[in-house]
Design a protein around this motif. Sequence first.
Motif, PDB file in Angstrom:
ATOM      1  N   ALA A 187       0.748  -1.114  -0.143  1.00  0.00           N
ATOM      2  CA  ALA A 187      -0.090  -0.010  -0.009  1.00  0.00           C
ATOM      3  C   ALA A 187       0.683   1.180  -0.032  1.00  0.00           C
ATOM      4  CB  ALA A 187      -0.847   0.049   1.283  1.00  0.00           C
ATOM      5  N   SER A 188       1.823   1.307   0.974  1.00  0.00           N
ATOM      6  CA  SER A 188       2.857   2.499   0.806  1.00  0.00           C
ATOM      7  C   SER A 188       3.493   2.789  -0.425  1.00  0.00           C
ATOM      8  CB  SER A 188       3.696   2.489   1.871  1.00  0.00           C
ATOM      9  OG  SER A 188       3.136   2.504   3.264  1.00  0.00           O
ATOM     10  N   GLY A 189       3.958   1.696  -0.888  1.00  0.00           N
ATOM     11  CA  GLY A 189       4.605   1.657  -2.381  1.00  0.00           C
ATOM     12  C   GLY A 189       3.714   2.164  -3.226  1.00  0.00           C
ATOM     13  N   LEU A 195       2.262   9.401  -5.720  1.00  0.00           N
ATOM     14  CA  LEU A 195       2.348  10.673  -5.132  1.00  0.00           C
ATOM     15  C   LEU A 195       3.655  11.311  -5.899  1.00  0.00           C
ATOM     16  CD1 LEU A 195       2.094  10.943  -1.363  1.00  0.00           C
ATOM     17  CD2 LEU A 195       1.224  12.566  -3.014  1.00  0.00           C
ATOM     18  N   GLY A 196       4.682  10.494  -6.269  1.00  0.00           N
ATOM     19  CA  GLY A 196       6.102  10.957  -6.949  1.00  0.00           C
ATOM     20  C   GLY A 196       5.764  11.337  -8.504  1.00  0.00           C
ATOM     21  N   ALA A 197       4.942  10.510  -8.912  1.00  0.00           N
ATOM     22  CA  ALA A 197       4.615  10.519 -10.419  1.00  0.00           C
ATOM     23  C   ALA A 197       3.752  11.682 -10.726  1.00  0.00           C
ATOM     24  CB  ALA A 197       4.345   9.093 -10.961  1.00  0.00           C
ATOM     25  N   LEU A 198       2.984  12.199  -9.742  1.00  0.00           N
ATOM     26  CA  LEU A 198       1.900  13.033 -10.243  1.00  0.00           C
ATOM     27  C   LEU A 198       2.245  14.186  -9.584  1.00  0.00           C
ATOM     28  CD1 LEU A 198      -1.223  10.567 -10.273  1.00  0.00           C
ATOM     29  CD2 LEU A 198       0.307  11.256 -12.175  1.00  0.00           C
ATOM     30  N   GLY A 199       1.683  15.285  -9.783  1.00  0.00           N
ATOM     31  CA  GLY A 199       1.598  16.576  -9.312  1.00  0.00           C
ATOM     32  C   GLY A 199       0.624  16.583  -8.019  1.00  0.00           C
ATOM     33  N   ALA A 200       0.417  17.098  -7.139  1.00  0.00           N
ATOM     34  CA  ALA A 200      -0.503  17.338  -6.070  1.00  0.00           C
ATOM     35  C   ALA A 200      -1.957  17.602  -6.378  1.00  0.00           C
ATOM     36  CB  ALA A 200      -0.197  18.480  -4.874  1.00  0.00           C
ATOM     37  N   ASP A 201      -2.224  18.295  -7.580  1.00  0.00           N
ATOM     38  CA  ASP A 201      -3.509  18.423  -8.013  1.00  0.00           C
ATOM     39  C   ASP A 201      -4.013  17.160  -8.502  1.00  0.00           C
ATOM     40  OD1 ASP A 201      -3.575  20.939  -7.275  1.00  0.00           O
ATOM     41  OD2 ASP A 201      -2.917  21.798  -8.992  1.00  0.00           O
ATOM     42  N   SER A 205      -6.862  14.707  -7.357  1.00  0.00           N
ATOM     43  CA  SER A 205      -8.091  14.702  -8.198  1.00  0.00           C
ATOM     44  C   SER A 205      -8.318  13.143  -8.761  1.00  0.00           C
ATOM     45  CB  SER A 205      -7.944  15.377  -9.687  1.00  0.00           C
ATOM     46  OG  SER A 205      -8.833  15.179 -10.579  1.00  0.00           O
ATOM     47  N   TRP A 206      -7.294  12.501  -9.231  1.00  0.00           N
ATOM     48  CA  TRP A 206      -7.514  10.950  -9.506  1.00  0.00           C
ATOM     49  C   TRP A 206      -6.633  10.004  -9.155  1.00  0.00           C
ATOM     50  CZ3 TRP A 206      -3.890   9.197 -13.045  1.00  0.00           C
ATOM     51  CH2 TRP A 206      -3.032  10.160 -13.513  1.00  0.00           C
ATOM     52  N   GLY A 207      -5.481  10.467  -8.956  1.00  0.00           N
ATOM     53  CA  GLY A 207      -4.276   9.312  -8.818  1.00  0.00           C
ATOM     54  C   GLY A 207      -4.583   8.388  -7.470  1.00  0.00           C
ATOM     55  N   TRP A 208      -5.225   9.238  -6.445  1.00  0.00           N
ATOM     56  CA  TRP A 208      -5.279   8.222  -5.336  1.00  0.00           C
ATOM     57  C   TRP A 208      -6.155   7.372  -5.243  1.00  0.00           C
ATOM     58  CZ3 TRP A 208     -10.104   7.861  -3.036  1.00  0.00           C
ATOM     59  CH2 TRP A 208     -10.908   8.738  -3.124  1.00  0.00           C
ATOM     60  N   ARG A 209      -6.915   7.293  -6.342  1.00  0.00           N
ATOM     61  CA  ARG A 209      -8.342   6.224  -6.568  1.00  0.00           C
ATOM     62  C   ARG A 209      -7.563   4.965  -7.007  1.00  0.00           C
ATOM     63  NH1 ARG A 209     -12.837   9.406  -6.216  1.00  0.00           N
ATOM     64  NH2 ARG A 209     -12.602  11.710  -6.952  1.00  0.00           N
ATOM     65  N   ALA A 286       2.750  14.856   7.876  1.00  0.00           N
ATOM     66  CA  ALA A 286       2.001  15.491   6.924  1.00  0.00           C
ATOM     67  C   ALA A 286       1.204  17.083   7.462  1.00  0.00           C
ATOM     68  CB  ALA A 286       0.938  14.885   6.293  1.00  0.00           C
ATOM     69  N   LEU A 287       1.018  16.916   8.594  1.00  0.00           N
ATOM     70  CA  LEU A 287       0.404  17.922   9.350  1.00  0.00           C
ATOM     71  C   LEU A 287       1.404  19.208  10.185  1.00  0.00           C
ATOM     72  CD1 LEU A 287      -2.619  16.599  11.134  1.00  0.00           C
ATOM     73  CD2 LEU A 287      -2.466  17.948   9.235  1.00  0.00           C
ATOM     74  N   PHE A 288       2.518  18.547  10.596  1.00  0.00           N
ATOM     75  CA  PHE A 288       3.285  19.510  11.406  1.00  0.00           C
ATOM     76  C   PHE A 288       4.830  19.675  11.050  1.00  0.00           C
ATOM     77  CE2 PHE A 288      -0.188  17.739  14.258  1.00  0.00           C
ATOM     78  CZ  PHE A 288      -0.644  18.824  14.586  1.00  0.00           C
ATOM     79  N   THR A 289       5.239  19.106   9.938  1.00  0.00           N
ATOM     80  CA  THR A 289       6.482  19.025   9.585  1.00  0.00           C
ATOM     81  C   THR A 289       6.650  19.455   8.082  1.00  0.00           C
ATOM     82  OG1 THR A 289       7.009  16.885   8.696  1.00  0.00           O
ATOM     83  CG2 THR A 289       7.093  17.164  10.981  1.00  0.00           C
ATOM     84  N   LYS A 290       7.740  19.985   7.581  1.00  0.00           N
ATOM     85  CA  LYS A 290       7.768  20.333   6.137  1.00  0.00           C
ATOM     86  C   LYS A 290       8.605  19.155   5.461  1.00  0.00           C
ATOM     87  CE  LYS A 290       8.084  25.260   6.943  1.00  0.00           C
ATOM     88  NZ  LYS A 290       8.893  26.396   6.912  1.00  0.00           N
ATOM     89  N   GLN A 291       8.540  17.943   6.147  1.00  0.00           N
ATOM     90  CA  GLN A 291       9.117  16.903   5.451  1.00  0.00           C
ATOM     91  C   GLN A 291       8.275  16.382   4.368  1.00  0.00           C
ATOM     92  OE1 GLN A 291      12.056  15.581   6.417  1.00  0.00           O
ATOM     93  NE2 GLN A 291      12.302  16.991   7.737  1.00  0.00           N
ATOM     94  N   ASP A 292       8.853  15.766   3.125  1.00  0.00           N
ATOM     95  CA  ASP A 292       8.227  15.292   1.978  1.00  0.00           C
ATOM     96  C   ASP A 292       7.569  13.768   2.377  1.00  0.00           C
ATOM     97  OD1 ASP A 292       7.709  15.254  -0.830  1.00  0.00           O
ATOM     98  OD2 ASP A 292       9.162  13.406  -1.020  1.00  0.00           O
ATOM     99  N   VAL A 293       6.338  13.884   2.023  1.00  0.00           N
ATOM    100  CA  VAL A 293       5.461  12.689   2.359  1.00  0.00           C
ATOM    101  C   VAL A 293       5.820  11.585   1.695  1.00  0.00           C
ATOM    102  CG1 VAL A 293       2.912  11.938   2.485  1.00  0.00           C
ATOM    103  CG2 VAL A 293       3.402  14.217   3.221  1.00  0.00           C
ATOM    104  N   THR A 294       5.996  11.700   0.302  1.00  0.00           N
ATOM    105  CA  THR A 294       6.464  10.747  -0.579  1.00  0.00           C
ATOM    106  C   THR A 294       7.787  10.039  -0.044  1.00  0.00           C
ATOM    107  OG1 THR A 294       5.538  11.608  -2.297  1.00  0.00           O
ATOM    108  CG2 THR A 294       7.190   9.863  -2.790  1.00  0.00           C
TER     109      THR A 294
END
Length: 444
Positions: A187-189, A195-201, A205-209, A286-294
């Motif tokens: 799941a994490s992979g 997340l790495g291949a797509l932009g945030a938008d 919009s659709w990548g998470w699905r 994700a909420l409290f640091t500036k670390q990259d989530v990916t």
Amino acid sequence: MTMAEAAAHSAPLERDARAINASGHHEVHPGEIAIGVIIGRTSEFFDFFVYAIASVLVFPALVFPHLPRIEATILSFAIFPLAFIARPIGTQIFMAIDRRYGRGTKLTIALFLLGTSTCSVAFLPGYESVGNWSAILLAVLRIGQGVALGGAWDGLASLLALNAPAEKRGWWAMIPQLGAPLGLMLASGLFAFFLGALGADDFLSWGWRYPFFVAFAVNVVALFARLRIVVTPEYEQLFKSRELTPSRVTATLKAQWRNIIIGAFAPLASFALFHMVTVFPLSWVALFTKQDVTRFLLIETAGAAFGVAAIVVSGLLADRIGRRSLLGYTAAAIAAFSGFAPQLLNGGELGETAFMIGGFILLGLSFGQSSGAVASNFPKRARYTGAALTSDLAWLFGAGFAPLAALLLADKFGLIAAGGYLLSGAIGTLLALFYNKELGRRLD
């Protein structure tokens, strides 16, 4: 669809499963049971972690975009435990199906419900489209997951423990637990890739699905792998000889309530730690640091690999020192871990990595024997249903509210307070092991 129609639909799958086993054998081997157990547990945990990761990265923005980010995440985590609350209800429903239509029909319905509930999340409309109905639909699907997980109990883990050599019970008891880190790695992979291949938008919009679509396919594979075992005559006879047949839930609760309560608290430390090193750290980063989530998802994947190794080691240790002793030692270590380790999440990449690897090693050593604690505390006539109910309650008490409680505590009092929930789980395990000498004798 009625239950009779569902049973009719499952019959072709059961016939195909029997046909595969028809040639040239059949002696029952623990290794064969282990394969079915690993595949089944990996599929269940994959569904679980796909939803859990989306609870942090997707649902706050999709379902609660009108709220501040921290409040949106808290509400997302408030929906999270609905599956654990619904799971005992699912156990009661599907035990009745098992008694009337058989284990194969029960598994077919449960896993199709699990896959459908998970896959349907991929079509969830956002708040901007349907308003508060988005949250209501998400809650309904989460409840569907929980009901299905209650029915996904197949008894194979108990059968594996009972059919294994006495001097290797700890080794074989750890096999079902491998599904958790394997499901997390998958799941994490997947999420890290999108997340790495797509932009945030595009991701929102659709990548998470897409990971939710994958979940349905994984469940179909897991269903056939498990049916291949549970519907063969040899295994059906073994389930009966070991008295791993469903008893009525109400009667089991009445007769075995003490064992169920003690059994639910015995693995509490590992179940509490489970979400403290999987879901909660992702929310904090994700909420409290500036670390990259990916990048953090990749750290989580690496941590899960350490968890796999630690689960294997737990089997060796349990056979050497006893499962009760191992549960007690690891609960004490988790209590110590709770006092300082969560603060490492504020230590940048090095601190996060240390927290994840250390946490997963502890989780593997403790979680690796939690299924043994659940399964071995019941007389034969109640083992199948009793183990299912005990597992349901252990997940509810130990894990269901962990992300919500930890985030609320950390937000209000700081990271050190998040360890309070973890400490409570460790204390619960130590008390259960101390007061239940009968459980102690059986685990040793």
